[in-house]
Scaffold this motif. Structure first.
Motif, PDB file in Angstrom:
ATOM      1  N   LEU A 141      74.311   2.400  10.607  1.00 30.53           N
ATOM      2  CA  LEU A 141      72.813   2.368  10.326  1.00 30.53           C
ATOM      3  C   LEU A 141      72.222   3.149  11.256  1.00 30.53           C
ATOM      4  N   ALA A 142      72.478   3.895  12.248  1.00 27.32           N
ATOM      5  CA  ALA A 142      72.048   4.960  12.859  1.00 27.32           C
ATOM      6  C   ALA A 142      72.018   6.205  12.014  1.00 27.32           C
ATOM      7  N   ILE A 143      72.972   6.577  11.333  1.00 27.50           N
ATOM      8  CA  ILE A 143      72.956   7.766  10.592  1.00 27.50           C
ATOM      9  C   ILE A 143      72.049   7.595   9.145  1.00 27.50           C
ATOM     10  N   GLU A 144      72.288   6.375   8.507  1.00 31.72           N
ATOM     11  CA  GLU A 144      71.490   6.204   7.490  1.00 31.72           C
ATOM     12  C   GLU A 144      69.950   6.103   7.812  1.00 31.72           C
ATOM     13  N   THR A 145      69.633   5.520   9.044  1.00 25.91           N
ATOM     14  CA  THR A 145      68.174   5.417   9.306  1.00 25.91           C
ATOM     15  C   THR A 145      67.520   6.693   9.678  1.00 25.91           C
ATOM     16  N   TYR A 146      68.453   7.745  10.222  1.00 22.10           N
ATOM     17  CA  TYR A 146      68.116   8.715  10.517  1.00 22.10           C
ATOM     18  C   TYR A 146      67.858   9.652   9.245  1.00 22.10           C
ATOM     19  N   HIS A 147      68.966   9.755   8.472  1.00 21.13           N
ATOM     20  CA  HIS A 147      68.877  10.252   7.073  1.00 21.13           C
ATOM     21  C   HIS A 147      67.477  10.070   6.274  1.00 21.13           C
ATOM     22  N   ASN A 148      66.980   8.607   6.346  1.00 27.42           N
ATOM     23  CA  ASN A 148      65.702   8.429   5.647  1.00 27.42           C
ATOM     24  C   ASN A 148      64.714   8.611   6.440  1.00 27.42           C
ATOM     25  N   HIS A 149      64.674   8.923   7.775  1.00 26.76           N
ATOM     26  CA  HIS A 149      63.526   9.620   8.437  1.00 26.76           C
ATOM     27  C   HIS A 149      63.619  11.137   8.102  1.00 26.76           C
ATOM     28  N   THR A 150      64.510  11.602   7.643  1.00 23.12           N
ATOM     29  CA  THR A 150      64.364  13.122   7.214  1.00 23.12           C
ATOM     30  C   THR A 150      63.634  13.107   5.799  1.00 23.12           C
ATOM     31  N   LEU A 151      64.067  12.008   5.086  1.00 23.89           N
ATOM     32  CA  LEU A 151      63.566  11.982   3.756  1.00 23.89           C
ATOM     33  C   LEU A 151      61.811  11.917   3.832  1.00 23.89           C
ATOM     34  N   LEU A 152      61.703  11.053   4.617  1.00 21.06           N
ATOM     35  CA  LEU A 152      60.077  10.455   4.888  1.00 21.06           C
ATOM     36  C   LEU A 152      59.404  11.544   5.133  1.00 21.06           C
ATOM     37  N   HIS A 153      59.606  12.447   6.201  1.00 19.43           N
ATOM     38  CA  HIS A 153      59.186  13.899   6.567  1.00 19.43           C
ATOM     39  C   HIS A 153      59.147  14.748   5.719  1.00 19.43           C
ATOM     40  N   ASP A 154      60.389  15.057   5.034  1.00 26.95           N
ATOM     41  CA  ASP A 154      60.681  16.025   4.408  1.00 26.95           C
ATOM     42  C   ASP A 154      59.625  15.999   2.859  1.00 26.95           C
ATOM     43  N   ASP A 155      59.633  14.620   2.480  1.00 29.04           N
ATOM     44  CA  ASP A 155      58.728  14.476   1.190  1.00 29.04           C
ATOM     45  C   ASP A 155      57.290  14.628   1.486  1.00 29.04           C
ATOM     46  N   LEU A 156      56.934  14.351   2.619  1.00 36.35           N
ATOM     47  CA  LEU A 156      55.483  14.734   3.176  1.00 36.35           C
ATOM     48  C   LEU A 156      55.220  16.354   3.119  1.00 36.35           C
ATOM     49  N   MET A 157      56.512  16.823   3.769  1.00 43.35           N
ATOM     50  CA  MET A 157      56.040  18.190   3.874  1.00 43.35           C
ATOM     51  C   MET A 157      55.898  19.005   2.401  1.00 43.35           C
ATOM     52  N   ASP A 158      57.024  18.398   1.378  1.00 41.66           N
ATOM     53  CA  ASP A 158      57.067  19.162   0.045  1.00 41.66           C
ATOM     54  C   ASP A 158      56.097  18.457  -0.817  1.00 41.66           C
ATOM     55  N   HIS A 159      55.359  17.349  -0.287  1.00 38.25           N
ATOM     56  CA  HIS A 159      54.630  16.924  -1.209  1.00 38.25           C
ATOM     57  C   HIS A 159      54.920  16.325  -2.420  1.00 38.25           C
ATOM     58  N   ALA A 160      56.353  15.648  -2.331  1.00 40.95           N
ATOM     59  CA  ALA A 160      56.900  14.936  -3.135  1.00 40.95           C
ATOM     60  C   ALA A 160      56.436  13.600  -3.184  1.00 40.95           C
ATOM     61  N   SER A 161      56.130  13.031  -4.726  1.00 38.53           N
ATOM     62  CA  SER A 161      55.561  12.131  -4.993  1.00 38.53           C
ATOM     63  C   SER A 161      56.447  10.791  -5.177  1.00 38.53           C
ATOM     64  N   MET A 162      57.672  11.074  -5.637  1.00 38.63           N
ATOM     65  CA  MET A 162      58.477   9.890  -5.920  1.00 38.63           C
ATOM     66  C   MET A 162      59.946  10.317  -5.409  1.00 38.63           C
ATOM     67  N   ARG A 163      60.598   9.171  -4.887  1.00 40.12           N
ATOM     68  CA  ARG A 163      61.714   9.114  -4.237  1.00 40.12           C
ATOM     69  C   ARG A 163      62.532   7.870  -4.789  1.00 40.12           C
ATOM     70  N   ARG A 164      63.702   8.088  -5.494  1.00 37.49           N
ATOM     71  CA  ARG A 164      64.466   7.061  -5.848  1.00 37.49           C
ATOM     72  C   ARG A 164      63.676   6.190  -6.751  1.00 37.49           C
ATOM     73  N   GLY A 165      62.850   6.756  -7.667  1.00 43.02           N
ATOM     74  CA  GLY A 165      62.110   5.937  -8.749  1.00 43.02           C
ATOM     75  C   GLY A 165      61.125   5.159  -8.054  1.00 43.02           C
ATOM     76  N   ARG A 166      60.653   5.413  -6.883  1.00 43.01           N
ATOM     77  CA  ARG A 166      59.442   4.677  -6.400  1.00 43.01           C
ATOM     78  C   ARG A 166      58.441   5.720  -5.589  1.00 43.01           C
ATOM     79  N   PRO A 167      57.079   5.530  -5.456  1.00 46.25           N
ATOM     80  CA  PRO A 167      56.420   6.208  -4.870  1.00 46.25           C
ATOM     81  C   PRO A 167      56.938   6.552  -3.560  1.00 46.25           C
TER      82      PRO A 167
END
Lengths: 320, 320
Positions: free
Chosen positions: A62-88
């Motif tokens: 659970l720790a490693i997947e939660t951490y990984h999704n933390h990086t996705l949240l912040h990376d998507d913000l930094m990259d201005h990515a609007s979609m992830r896994r088919g959802r906003p």
């Protein structure tokens, strides 16, 4: 129960507080998005080599997947990515501040999950986790820095993707081994196995971006070329090309007026003429083979590692 | 050596990696900014009640200050604040993405500092740290949510500032006690001491924003009134006012055309008419007294806690 079902049940059972409104809902949203859950799967597989009681390893998964999704949240913000896994993405569905604060909270939750486990080598696991997280931030920063450079070498690129992508796979595999109190040499071999798989996987991603079947790849073919992204293919093409070809390649990538399909076709033709596809496939195979050799070195009957061989094979089988 | 010098030396001696460029430099910049270093000071003072070897507690002191500066980096970005401690904020001096990624790295470094200590109750310290961090995120989210609300109660406000500000002071004091393996009852009393000091300090900040001496306060007087910020003063004024006064107060705060000095003067006059300054000073004194009672309950000769009494007194002595 297959690992994917085991993990789905575990994530479905997670309950975050309902208040304050706006803090935990984006975390549940991000974790509910599913995805392949490669990292916790790898962690549980490595653990399962030495111990059958998966629940013991679950807090680390659970720790490693939660951490990984933390990086996705912040990376998507930094990259201005609007979609992830088919959802906003979270910063689109909510806003930037929500992505920052809920993302920070996910990093804290990840630590908290790891603190919930009771393992004899917990301190070593915590140190591995923080070291890996720091390296991943470094990889992200190198990736940002490379955007401004035209002289990135292959070695620098491999080190960047190692930090940004492979380290977390290595961390996952080693955390699983440490949670099972596996021999130190095995834990290190499993780290290197996952690290090499990660490198091969990232190079495959670079390859498929140009040579993949759009129906299978799931992303638009040529996206990296259009963005001028410094991939394994481009870095090697720039290094192998003679002066006129290098000039042509550089000019093409900088040309924002040119039709995208034409740009992709011309750059691909240059890659072909320089033997880049073969070079890339050979590099993928080389990392893949190195990964499998690590499994052969484990202090276990050979058949025990078969699920990990299949895991690597399923990730790396795609050539189209 | 005074604690402030001890801490300055410790922070001056910190060396982060030089590469990748752009990741660690903002971290050094943020930590070099100095500030009052209240939290590590409090941690070392609590530790010093039971143990003279400050170096034992140092990793925890570095952890809490690094974490605190992580929150400042991300809060400044979320608030679009351009200055901090007389210098440009990180997202202004660099950019938003730098503030996000370097801020994330500081949170990881904070954990890493705490992992470097070797204390008998380290696991308890790590859990306290993650719990506090989660609560601080919750406090920040409540603060954001309150901006959209007009019906915030005093109890809700106190809980918000407890989470956002006091919890980290409580955490600092208790971490110091735990690092020294102090009796559990003492560690909890020190947590509550710092928590109450934090509440008093935040209410004093609300008070001084209206009634402070601009030469001493360091910020523009009336800033909270101009922003319509829901402070202890405003929440109580809205609750105590009769219907016409409440309407007048609400209209004044919503009026963006009115001259700022006039708005501040009129709102202050309403506060005065409702006895808000006295009410606020009484609340500050009440939290201050509750804090000091916690020190009286420690399992130590009374004179030992004198430095903590002075610490609280120096924070809360200002009435102008």
């Amino acid at each position: 129960m297959p690992l994917s079902d085991y993990l789905r049940s575990a994530f479905d059972a997670l309950r975050f507080p309902s208040r304050p409104e706006g803090l935990y809902e984006p975390i549940s949203y991000a974790l509910d998005g599913g995805g392949k859950r490669l990292r916790p799967t790898l962690l549980l597989m490595a653990f399962g080599l030495y111990d059958d009681h998966l629940d013991t390893a679950l807090p680390a998964a659970l720790a490693i997947e939660t951490y990984h999704n933390h990086t996705l949240l912040h990376d998507d913000l930094m990259d201005h990515a609007s979609m992830r896994r088919g959802r906003p993405t979270v910063h689109v569905k909510w806003d930037a501040n929500t992505a920052i604060l809920s993302g920070d909270t996910m990093l804290i939750e990840a630590f908290d999950f790891l603190l919930q486990g009771s393992w004899p080598r917990k301190d070593e696991m915590l140190r591995l986790f923080t070291r890996s997280m720091r390296e991943i931030c470094e990889g992200q920063q190198y990736d940002v820095n490379f955007e401004q450079r035209t002289d990135v070498t292959e070695a620098e690129y491999i080190e960047m993707i190692r930090l940004k992508t492979s380290v977390l796979l290595g961390c996952a595999a080693k955390l699983g081994a440490l949670a099972a109190d596996a021999p130190e040499a095995d834990a290190d071999a499993l780290y290197r196995f996952a690290e090499q798989v990660g490198l091969a996987f990232q190079l495959q991603d670079d390859y498929l971006d140009v040579y993949g079947d759009p129906a299978v790849f799931g992303k638009r073919i040529g996206g990296d070329i259009v963005c001028g992204k410094k991939t394994f293919l481009l870095i090697n093409a720039l290094q192998r090309a003679d002066a006129p070809t290098r000039s042509r390649l550089t000019a093409l990538l900088a040309d924002t007026a040119i039709d995208e399909a034409t740009k992709i076709a011309e750059v691909t033709a240059i890659y072909d003429s320089l033997g880049i596809p073969t070079l890339t496939l050979e590099a993928i195979d080389s990392y893949y083979a190195a990964a499998l050799r690590e499994l052969d070195a484990l202090s276990l009957p050979a058949h025990k590692a078969e699920p990990l061989r299949q895991f690597a094979g399923s990730l790396l089988a795609r050539r189209k």
